[in-house]
Design a protein around this motif. Sequence first.
Motif, PDB file in Angstrom:
ATOM      1  N   ILE A   1       0.609  -1.217   0.045  1.00 46.69           N
ATOM      2  CA  ILE A   1       0.042   0.224   0.200  1.00 46.69           C
ATOM      3  C   ILE A   1       0.810   1.336  -0.048  1.00 46.69           C
ATOM      4  O   ILE A   1       1.844   1.355   0.635  1.00 46.69           O
ATOM      5  CB  ILE A   1      -0.956   0.204   1.240  1.00 46.69           C
ATOM      6  CG1 ILE A   1      -1.543  -1.155   1.500  1.00 46.69           C
ATOM      7  CG2 ILE A   1      -1.796   1.204   0.964  1.00 46.69           C
ATOM      8  CD1 ILE A   1      -2.543  -1.754   0.321  1.00 46.69           C
ATOM      9  N   MET A   2       0.569   2.147  -0.812  1.00 44.16           N
ATOM     10  CA  MET A   2       1.450   3.388  -0.887  1.00 44.16           C
ATOM     11  C   MET A   2       0.470   4.594  -0.527  1.00 44.16           C
ATOM     12  O   MET A   2      -0.767   4.850  -0.963  1.00 44.16           O
ATOM     13  CB  MET A   2       1.968   3.791  -2.583  1.00 44.16           C
ATOM     14  CG  MET A   2       2.613   4.875  -2.701  1.00 44.16           C
ATOM     15  SD  MET A   2       3.008   5.063  -4.397  1.00 44.16           S
ATOM     16  CE  MET A   2       4.064   6.330  -4.386  1.00 44.16           C
ATOM     17  N   VAL A   3       1.001   5.423   0.507  1.00 47.92           N
ATOM     18  CA  VAL A   3       0.227   6.351   1.059  1.00 47.92           C
ATOM     19  C   VAL A   3       0.735   8.025   0.725  1.00 47.92           C
ATOM     20  O   VAL A   3       2.188   7.837   0.941  1.00 47.92           O
ATOM     21  CB  VAL A   3      -0.048   6.170   2.348  1.00 47.92           C
ATOM     22  CG1 VAL A   3      -0.780   7.499   2.997  1.00 47.92           C
ATOM     23  CG2 VAL A   3      -0.607   5.038   2.698  1.00 47.92           C
ATOM     24  N   ILE A   4       0.224   8.640   0.141  1.00 42.21           N
ATOM     25  CA  ILE A   4       0.790   9.937  -0.422  1.00 42.21           C
ATOM     26  C   ILE A   4       0.140  11.034   0.212  1.00 42.21           C
ATOM     27  O   ILE A   4      -0.867  11.206   0.063  1.00 42.21           O
ATOM     28  CB  ILE A   4       0.951  10.133  -2.064  1.00 42.21           C
ATOM     29  CG1 ILE A   4       1.662   9.020  -2.597  1.00 42.21           C
ATOM     30  CG2 ILE A   4       1.656  11.511  -2.278  1.00 42.21           C
ATOM     31  CD1 ILE A   4       1.356   8.974  -4.427  1.00 42.21           C
ATOM     32  N   VAL A   5       0.957  11.914   1.278  1.00 44.85           N
ATOM     33  CA  VAL A   5       0.446  13.141   1.783  1.00 44.85           C
ATOM     34  C   VAL A   5       0.767  14.237   1.089  1.00 44.85           C
ATOM     35  O   VAL A   5       1.917  14.672   1.395  1.00 44.85           O
ATOM     36  CB  VAL A   5       0.769  13.029   3.392  1.00 44.85           C
ATOM     37  CG1 VAL A   5      -0.087  14.063   4.197  1.00 44.85           C
ATOM     38  CG2 VAL A   5       0.321  11.464   4.006  1.00 44.85           C
ATOM     39  N   ASN A   6      -0.149  15.001   0.716  1.00 40.86           N
ATOM     40  CA  ASN A   6       0.050  16.267  -0.079  1.00 40.86           C
ATOM     41  C   ASN A   6      -0.976  17.521   0.833  1.00 40.86           C
ATOM     42  O   ASN A   6      -2.144  17.390   0.285  1.00 40.86           O
ATOM     43  CB  ASN A   6      -0.155  16.411  -1.195  1.00 40.86           C
ATOM     44  CG  ASN A   6      -0.197  17.831  -2.140  1.00 40.86           C
ATOM     45  OD1 ASN A   6       0.561  18.604  -1.302  1.00 40.86           O
ATOM     46  ND2 ASN A   6      -0.585  18.146  -3.005  1.00 40.86           N
ATOM     47  N   PRO A   7      -0.430  18.165   1.822  1.00 39.92           N
ATOM     48  CA  PRO A   7      -1.408  18.676   2.920  1.00 39.92           C
ATOM     49  C   PRO A   7      -1.242  20.355   2.286  1.00 39.92           C
ATOM     50  O   PRO A   7      -1.708  21.134   2.859  1.00 39.92           O
ATOM     51  CB  PRO A   7      -0.690  18.726   4.146  1.00 39.92           C
ATOM     52  CG  PRO A   7       0.785  18.349   4.084  1.00 39.92           C
ATOM     53  CD  PRO A   7       0.763  17.578   2.546  1.00 39.92           C
ATOM     54  N   THR A   8      -0.635  20.425   1.297  1.00 38.55           N
ATOM     55  CA  THR A   8      -0.442  21.808   0.671  1.00 38.55           C
ATOM     56  C   THR A   8      -1.579  22.310  -0.121  1.00 38.55           C
ATOM     57  O   THR A   8      -2.290  21.340  -0.502  1.00 38.55           O
ATOM     58  CB  THR A   8       0.968  22.008  -0.131  1.00 38.55           C
ATOM     59  OG1 THR A   8       0.626  21.323  -1.442  1.00 38.55           O
ATOM     60  CG2 THR A   8       2.055  21.350   0.717  1.00 38.55           C
ATOM     61  N   ASN A   9      -1.836  23.520  -0.253  1.00 36.23           N
ATOM     62  CA  ASN A   9      -2.725  23.819  -1.399  1.00 36.23           C
ATOM     63  C   ASN A   9      -2.359  24.016  -2.700  1.00 36.23           C
ATOM     64  O   ASN A   9      -3.074  24.739  -3.430  1.00 36.23           O
ATOM     65  CB  ASN A   9      -3.123  25.424  -0.401  1.00 36.23           C
ATOM     66  CG  ASN A   9      -2.124  26.361  -0.691  1.00 36.23           C
ATOM     67  OD1 ASN A   9      -1.001  26.183  -1.175  1.00 36.23           O
ATOM     68  ND2 ASN A   9      -2.600  27.588   0.010  1.00 36.23           N
ATOM     69  N   GLN A  10      -1.172  23.370  -2.898  1.00 40.21           N
ATOM     70  CA  GLN A  10      -0.839  23.429  -4.522  1.00 40.21           C
ATOM     71  C   GLN A  10      -0.680  21.779  -5.054  1.00 40.21           C
ATOM     72  O   GLN A  10      -0.460  21.072  -3.912  1.00 40.21           O
ATOM     73  CB  GLN A  10       0.575  23.917  -4.544  1.00 40.21           C
ATOM     74  CG  GLN A  10       0.624  25.443  -4.197  1.00 40.21           C
ATOM     75  CD  GLN A  10       1.792  26.048  -4.167  1.00 40.21           C
ATOM     76  OE1 GLN A  10       2.959  25.328  -4.182  1.00 40.21           O
ATOM     77  NE2 GLN A  10       2.104  27.225  -4.246  1.00 40.21           N
ATOM     78  N   ILE A  11      -0.970  21.657  -6.226  1.00 41.72           N
ATOM     79  CA  ILE A  11      -0.734  20.302  -7.048  1.00 41.72           C
ATOM     80  C   ILE A  11       0.614  20.328  -6.988  1.00 41.72           C
ATOM     81  O   ILE A  11       1.591  21.231  -7.134  1.00 41.72           O
ATOM     82  CB  ILE A  11      -1.477  20.345  -8.315  1.00 41.72           C
ATOM     83  CG1 ILE A  11      -2.879  20.511  -8.365  1.00 41.72           C
ATOM     84  CG2 ILE A  11      -0.945  19.126  -9.106  1.00 41.72           C
ATOM     85  CD1 ILE A  11      -3.613  20.625  -9.638  1.00 41.72           C
ATOM     86  N   LYS A  12       1.410  18.919  -6.518  1.00 42.16           N
ATOM     87  CA  LYS A  12       2.429  18.761  -6.308  1.00 42.16           C
ATOM     88  C   LYS A  12       2.670  17.619  -7.334  1.00 42.16           C
ATOM     89  O   LYS A  12       2.096  16.651  -7.748  1.00 42.16           O
ATOM     90  CB  LYS A  12       3.008  18.281  -5.019  1.00 42.16           C
ATOM     91  CG  LYS A  12       2.791  19.183  -3.769  1.00 42.16           C
ATOM     92  CD  LYS A  12       3.907  20.482  -4.262  1.00 42.16           C
ATOM     93  CE  LYS A  12       3.797  21.452  -3.028  1.00 42.16           C
ATOM     94  NZ  LYS A  12       4.647  22.551  -3.095  1.00 42.16           N
ATOM     95  N   THR A  13       4.071  17.607  -8.045  1.00 42.55           N
ATOM     96  CA  THR A  13       4.493  16.376  -9.025  1.00 42.55           C
ATOM     97  C   THR A  13       5.495  15.664  -8.328  1.00 42.55           C
ATOM     98  O   THR A  13       6.674  16.196  -7.862  1.00 42.55           O
ATOM     99  CB  THR A  13       5.155  16.979 -10.222  1.00 42.55           C
ATOM    100  OG1 THR A  13       4.103  17.914 -10.836  1.00 42.55           O
ATOM    101  CG2 THR A  13       5.528  16.020 -11.064  1.00 42.55           C
ATOM    102  N   LEU A  14       5.540  14.074  -8.267  1.00 42.59           N
ATOM    103  CA  LEU A  14       6.453  13.445  -7.589  1.00 42.59           C
ATOM    104  C   LEU A  14       7.019  12.701  -8.845  1.00 42.59           C
ATOM    105  O   LEU A  14       6.332  12.366  -9.833  1.00 42.59           O
ATOM    106  CB  LEU A  14       5.670  12.467  -6.866  1.00 42.59           C
ATOM    107  CG  LEU A  14       5.660  12.642  -5.265  1.00 42.59           C
ATOM    108  CD1 LEU A  14       5.243  14.017  -5.024  1.00 42.59           C
ATOM    109  CD2 LEU A  14       4.987  11.400  -4.488  1.00 42.59           C
ATOM    110  N   ASP A  15       8.375  12.137  -8.664  1.00 44.57           N
ATOM    111  CA  ASP A  15       9.071  11.542  -9.629  1.00 44.57           C
ATOM    112  C   ASP A  15       9.155  10.013  -9.076  1.00 44.57           C
ATOM    113  O   ASP A  15       9.443   9.695  -8.097  1.00 44.57           O
ATOM    114  CB  ASP A  15      10.425  11.972  -9.513  1.00 44.57           C
ATOM    115  CG  ASP A  15      11.374  11.109 -10.634  1.00 44.57           C
ATOM    116  OD1 ASP A  15      10.795  10.205 -11.213  1.00 44.57           O
ATOM    117  OD2 ASP A  15      12.508  11.509 -10.650  1.00 44.57           O
ATOM    118  N   THR A  16       8.186   9.180  -9.778  1.00 41.43           N
ATOM    119  CA  THR A  16       8.172   7.858  -9.470  1.00 41.43           C
ATOM    120  C   THR A  16       9.509   6.969  -9.399  1.00 41.43           C
ATOM    121  O   THR A  16       9.242   5.930  -8.616  1.00 41.43           O
ATOM    122  CB  THR A  16       7.187   6.970 -10.247  1.00 41.43           C
ATOM    123  OG1 THR A  16       7.626   7.133 -11.680  1.00 41.43           O
ATOM    124  CG2 THR A  16       5.715   7.709 -10.359  1.00 41.43           C
ATOM    125  N   ALA A  17      10.482   7.390 -10.222  1.00 40.15           N
ATOM    126  CA  ALA A  17      11.683   6.593  -9.956  1.00 40.15           C
ATOM    127  C   ALA A  17      12.044   6.546  -8.597  1.00 40.15           C
ATOM    128  O   ALA A  17      12.842   5.699  -8.185  1.00 40.15           O
ATOM    129  CB  ALA A  17      12.697   7.096 -10.899  1.00 40.15           C
TER     130      ALA A  17
END
Length: 615
Positions: free
Chosen positions: A559-575
């Motif tokens: 299970i992968m959990v990603i927490v983005n509590p900011t008020n902006q869309i964030k981009t993650l590098d999956t590598a």
Amino acid sequence: MKIKLFFILLAALCVSKSYAQPLKEIKIEPISWWAGMENPFVQLTIYGKDINKTTVEINYPGVNLIRVHQVENSNYLFADLEISKDAKAGLVPIKFSQNGKVKFTYNYPIGTKSSAAGIQGVNNSDLIYQILPDRFSNGDKRNDIVPNMRETGLNRDSMYYRHGGDLQGIINKLDYIYDLGATAIWLTPVLENNMEKASYHGYAITDHYKIDPRFGTNEQYKSFVEKCHQKGIKVIKDIIHNHFGDQHWTISDLPFKDWVHQWPSFTQTTYKDQTVFDPYASSLDKKKMVNGWFVKTMPDMNQENTFVQNYITQHVIWWVEYARLDGLRLDTYPYNYLPYMKEWAERMKLEYPNLSIFGEALVNSNISQAYFSGGNKLNQGIDTSLPGVIDVSVKDAIYESINGQFGWTTGVNSLYSTLAEDFIYVTPENNVVFLDNHDLSRSFSILKENLSAYKSAYTILLTTRGIPQTYYGFEILMKNFCDPDGLVRSDFPGGWQEDRTDKFTHEGRSPEENEFFNHFKTLANYRKKTSALQTGKLMQFVPEDGVYTYFRYDSNKTIMVIVNPTNQIKTLDTARFKERLQESDSAMDVLENKIFRFEKQMDIPANKTMVLELL
């Protein structure tokens, strides 16, 4: 089995007495006991007018009277018994004589201990739902007001009076609790609190062997546990070692002066847990912390006294055996005498190896929590044998992650850093993770009544390590700050027949309340069937750009959990997450119930926590 049940119920109702000569009152506790205990010894506290002028005799196969202790107060005797495993269930005649003549006989019930394997224990597979019984649901109006109690008022408009919630009210809502996803219930204390005011919360016990009649009866409590078990719900009992209510019968007439901690004048605890382990602490500061009274109406028990130790320990064993409890929550843990608490924990584990125990340590740091938990990894000089504590540090870190400013040591970095310190615990997975309870401000208020933030916080709670615990009403966005504490102990709307709205139902909840209710219910029930979120390993990645990512995984699922509590869309590098993603190119979005495709760059929505089951 029927014989055993008969004697247990007999003990719970009223121990029988037969007299050769009238006696106004005699009281013996524990009110019954069992043969087959791993520790065959039990100490009876015997109370009656000038009882120490009598001699005690027992003649019953398998029951041996070891010693009778006389103490300062002539109204007490303490009798040490050894009950062999071969002793038969029945009534043990205890004869009290004076000048060679039997004055009266007390028939003391003993049963046969049930298998310790029947105690389930509360573990990482569970989700705890905490209830303040007086404020949850009134299922039996007949016990709203009980004559001859010191507090007979019922006033739902006041946060300090009783409101009428009871055991039957909770029994009526067991389906609701289970459907929400909970698998364990922790009730704040339900033993008799015959106090003049504010008796509703239960933390000033006046009788350790009697359910408060305004909640129900001993038999009903046992039935409540049985009904919970039938529905797949475990039961946790709230235990208070540190203090009794000042109207407790042993306080009203002390067996001896040092039954409680005595001071020249009222001395309150400093509430400074640091003094317990501070290598530079003043001995007076430490004494005030541990021996000072919590409040004037709650005398601080002298746990260095072996008679006090036996009295407290035996009542806990009695309730575990009588009601077949699954776990214990220990109130005000840092205020106790730790050498005794270590012995107590070991005694409980001797009798019930599967019994779960966690302590309340409302402290201000990870180090403080770890000091009171089991093990001796921090050179603290004592191993309390306490399996777990309520995890205040994780609570604070979740709030900081959602509410805080996002910097190198703040925001989501706070949660990352807190969990990175788990090496200081022997069993961090035994800690109970939570966001609020009856002593703390409601989580919805702390999170500024922001529904997205609220969803994220509870998503973290259900997916991080530890045993998650919730507090009644959180699911319907109950709010308020703990100033005073009565504000966070409001009635659950719909728990009373006269309530205009019933928030136990979909129709009674607002759209916003249903949105969160369904969000939590979906994830909680998913967790209930997903071992990776229960006992799976945790791997966390250093937060970047205000986003925190972690994995829970075992041989069944990741299970992968990603927490983005900011008020902006964030981009993650999956590598970056290849170590755990491995060859997965897609996942099931658990909360959205849709397939999520992994790309080299992942856009994470603002103010959101995602839960992805790798496919």
